[in-house]
Enzyme design. Structure first.
Site, PDB file in Angstrom:
ATOM      1  N   ASP A  39      -6.796  -0.239   2.972  1.00  0.00           N
ATOM      2  CA  ASP A  39      -5.435   0.313   2.996  1.00  0.00           C
ATOM      3  C   ASP A  39      -5.423   1.732   3.562  1.00  0.00           C
ATOM      4  OD1 ASP A  39      -5.176  -2.037   1.623  1.00  0.00           O
ATOM      5  OD2 ASP A  39      -4.842  -1.097  -0.331  1.00  0.00           O
ATOM      6  N   SER A  42       0.791  -1.237   0.000  1.00  0.00           N
ATOM      7  CA  SER A  42       0.000   0.000   0.000  1.00  0.00           C
ATOM      8  C   SER A  42       0.816   1.277   0.000  1.00  0.00           C
ATOM      9  CB  SER A  42      -0.955   0.017   1.199  1.00  0.00           C
ATOM     10  OG  SER A  42      -1.891  -0.974   1.046  1.00  0.00           O
ATOM     11  N   SER A  73       0.509   3.428  -2.252  1.00  0.00           N
ATOM     12  CA  SER A  73      -0.371   4.522  -2.699  1.00  0.00           C
ATOM     13  C   SER A  73      -1.249   5.048  -1.567  1.00  0.00           C
ATOM     14  CB  SER A  73      -1.189   4.157  -3.933  1.00  0.00           C
ATOM     15  OG  SER A  73      -1.671   2.870  -3.853  1.00  0.00           O
TER      16      SER A  73
HETATM   17  C1  GLA Z   1      -5.889  -4.247  -2.368  1.00  0.00           C
HETATM   18  C2  GLA Z   1      -6.990  -3.207  -2.200  1.00  0.00           C
HETATM   19  C3  GLA Z   1      -7.685  -3.402  -0.851  1.00  0.00           C
HETATM   20  C4  GLA Z   1      -8.132  -4.852  -0.659  1.00  0.00           C
HETATM   21  C5  GLA Z   1      -6.987  -5.812  -0.967  1.00  0.00           C
HETATM   22  C6  GLA Z   1      -7.415  -7.254  -0.927  1.00  0.00           C
HETATM   23  O1  GLA Z   1      -4.865  -4.012  -1.444  1.00  0.00           O
HETATM   24  O2  GLA Z   1      -6.448  -1.914  -2.258  1.00  0.00           O
HETATM   25  O3  GLA Z   1      -8.773  -2.514  -0.752  1.00  0.00           O
HETATM   26  O4  GLA Z   1      -9.257  -5.139  -1.440  1.00  0.00           O
HETATM   27  O5  GLA Z   1      -6.408  -5.557  -2.216  1.00  0.00           O
HETATM   28  O6  GLA Z   1      -7.764  -7.636   0.363  1.00  0.00           O
END
Ligand code: GLA
Length: 378
Positions: A171, A125, A127
Site C-alpha cells: 500500500d 488504503s 492509512s
Molecule cells: C492489506 C495490507 C497489504 C497487503 C494486503 C493483502 O492491504 O496492508 O500489505 O498484505 O492487505 O494483499
C-alpha cells in the site's frame, strides 16, 4: 469545490492566512496479487483518484500542529518529545515523524489542515495515503531528499512499529511510486517495480460492498503465520521462493489448511506476472480471467472473502462488458474491483448498484477510477 480548495479553506479558518503548499497522496486498488506482499511476492496495484490532502505552512521550530477536517479534531506534538497516545489519526503522523527521525533526518515544524476522500476501512488504503502525505509534508518542510521507495518504507514502519498494524509494503509503495495512467508491478522482495500502462478501452471499477472488515487484524496475522509455516516446510524464508513445481511435488505432505494457504500464494504470484504481461499486450480477456481466478483462490484457498464480496463479484461478473472481478485488499469486507470494457461502465455501475442493493439490503458505492500519480506536492 474540489477537495484541494476545501483543505485550503479549512487551513484558513483554523490558522488564518494561506498555506505554503498542499500535498496529496493517493489510496490504491490492487488489481491482482493479494496476500503476496508479505510473502516477498508480486503485486499489481494502481493509485486511485481518491487521496489524502494536507495544506501545510512552514513554521520551523519543534511543533507540528494539525487539524483533521474528517474527524473535526485537532492535535499537536513536539518533534523532540512525543509519545504514543490513544489510537488516533495523529498517531500515523507521529509514526512517520518517528521513522524519519530514526533515519537521522532533521525535522522542522509545520501547521497543517488535512482532509481525505479515501473511504476508511474499505480496503483502499486510507492509512497509507495518510502516511505518505505526512512524509511528503515533512520532506517539503524540512527540505530532505524524497526517495519514493525509502518513504514507502517509512510509511510501513510507522504502521508496523508505531500504530501497531502488521501490514506488508504494497500500500505504501503504490501510494508513493505510482505513475498516472499506470499500474505498478512490484517485486515485494527486492522492492523493484515496473510501471505497466493501463490498456486502452478498459475501465477499472471499484465496488464497495458497504461491509467493513471486522476481525481483520487477527485473521491477517494468522494468515501470515500460516504462510511462514508453509515456507519453513519447504526450507525457505518466503513462499515467493517456492516454485509451483516444488509445491506440487510435496503438497500432499502438508496439513490441508497450510496446503491451501500456500497454494493461493504460489499460484497468485504466477497469475500476477501473467496479468502484467496481459496488460502490456492490451489483452483484457486474459487479465479479466486471471482476476476471476484470483477471487476463487482467495475465497476457497486463502479464505479471506465474505458473503458480501462474493455476492458483489457474482453480480459484477454477470453484467455485459465485464471481463473479470475479484475482492481487493486484505478481505473480510470492503471492496471488490472489476475490469469493464469502455462504453459499458455507466450501465454496469447502475445495474450493479441496483442488484446489490436488492439482494443484500446494503447501500453500495460503485465508481470508475483513473490511475493517478503517487505522493506529490500540488
Ligand atoms: C492489506 C495490507 C497489504 C497487503 C494486503 C493483502 O492491504 O496492508 O500489505 O498484505 O492487505 O494483499
Amino acid at each position: 469545490m474540489s477537495i484541494e480548495q476545501d483543505v485550503v479553506s479549512l487551513f484558513h479558518e483554523t490558522y488564518g492566512g494561506e498555506p505554503d503548499i498542499v500535498v496529496r497522496a493517493p489510496g490504491r486498488v490492487n488489481l491482482i496479487g493479494e496476500h503476496t506482499d508479505y510473502n516477498g511476492g508480486f503485486v499489481l496495484p494502481m493509485a486511485i483518484n481518491r487521496a489524502m490532502y494536507i495544506a501545510v505552512r512552514y513554521m520551523g521550530g519543534e511543533m507540528v500542529e494539525l487539524v483533521s477536517g474528517d474527524f473535526h479534531h485537532s492535535a499537536k506534538f513536539n518533534l523532540n518529545d512525543f509519545e504514543y497516545q490513544n489510537p488516533h489519526w495523529c498517531e500515523y503522523i507521529k509514526g512517520v515523524a518517528h521513522a524519519l527521525k530514526q533515519r537521522g533526518l532533521p525535522l522542522k515544524g509545520w501547521e497543517g489542515a488535512m482532509m481525505g476522500n479515501v473511504p476508511r476501512g474499505s480496503g483502499l488504503s486510507s492509512s497509507a495515503a495518510l502516511e505518505l502525505a505526512a512524509a511528503k509534508a515533512f520532506s517539503e518542510v524540512s527540505d530532505f531528499n524524497w526517495d519514493p521507495v525509502d518513504m514507502a518504507v517509512v510509511g510501513q514502519e510507522a504502521e508496523n512499529n508505531w500504530v501497531g498494524v502488521n501490514c506488508g509494503i504494497m500500500d505504501q509503495m503504490i501510494s508513493s511510486c505510482a505513475q498516472a495512467g499506470h499500474a505498478y508491478l512490484l517485486d515485494c522482495r527486492s522492492l523493484e517495480g515496473q510501471q505497466v500502462p493501463l490498456p486502452e478501452g478498459l475501465k477499472i471499477v471499484i465496488l464497495d460492498t458497504a461491509t467493513r472488515r471486522g476481525l481483520v487484524d487477527s485473521a491477517y496475522n494468522e494468515r501470515r503465520e500460516q504462510c511462514e509455516e508453509a515456507a519453513a516446510f519447504f526450507g525457505c524464508e518466503l513462499l515467493r521462493d517456492v516454485s509451483p513445481e516444488q509445491f506440487e511435488a510435496r503438497a500432499e505432505e502438508l496439513p490441508e489448511l497450510t496446503r491451501k494457504r500456500a497454494r493461493h500464494v504460489i499460484t497468485e504470484d504466477v497469475r500476477t506476472l501473467a496479468a502484467a504481461e496481459a496488460m502490456r499486450k492490451g489483452d483484457g480477456e486474459t487479465l479479466g480471467r486471471l482476476m476471476d481466478e484470483s477471487h476463487i483462490s482467495l475465497r476457497d484457498d486463502f479464505e479471506v472473502s465474505n458473503d458480501a464480496l462474493n455476492r458483489m463479484v457474482a453480480i459484477a461478473r454477470s453484467q455485459p462488458g465485464c471481463l473479470g472481478a475479484r475482492m481487493t485488499g486484505a478481505g473480510f469486507g470492503g471492496c471488490a474491483v472489476a475490469l469493464v470494457k469502455e462504453g459499458f461502465e455507466d450501465a454496469f455501475t447502475e445495474t450493479v448498484v441496483a442488484r446489490y442493493k436488492e439482494e443484500s439490503g446494503l447501500e453500495p458505492a460503485v465508481y470508475v477510477t483513473e490511475a493517478t500519480q503517487g505522493a506529490m506536492r500540488l
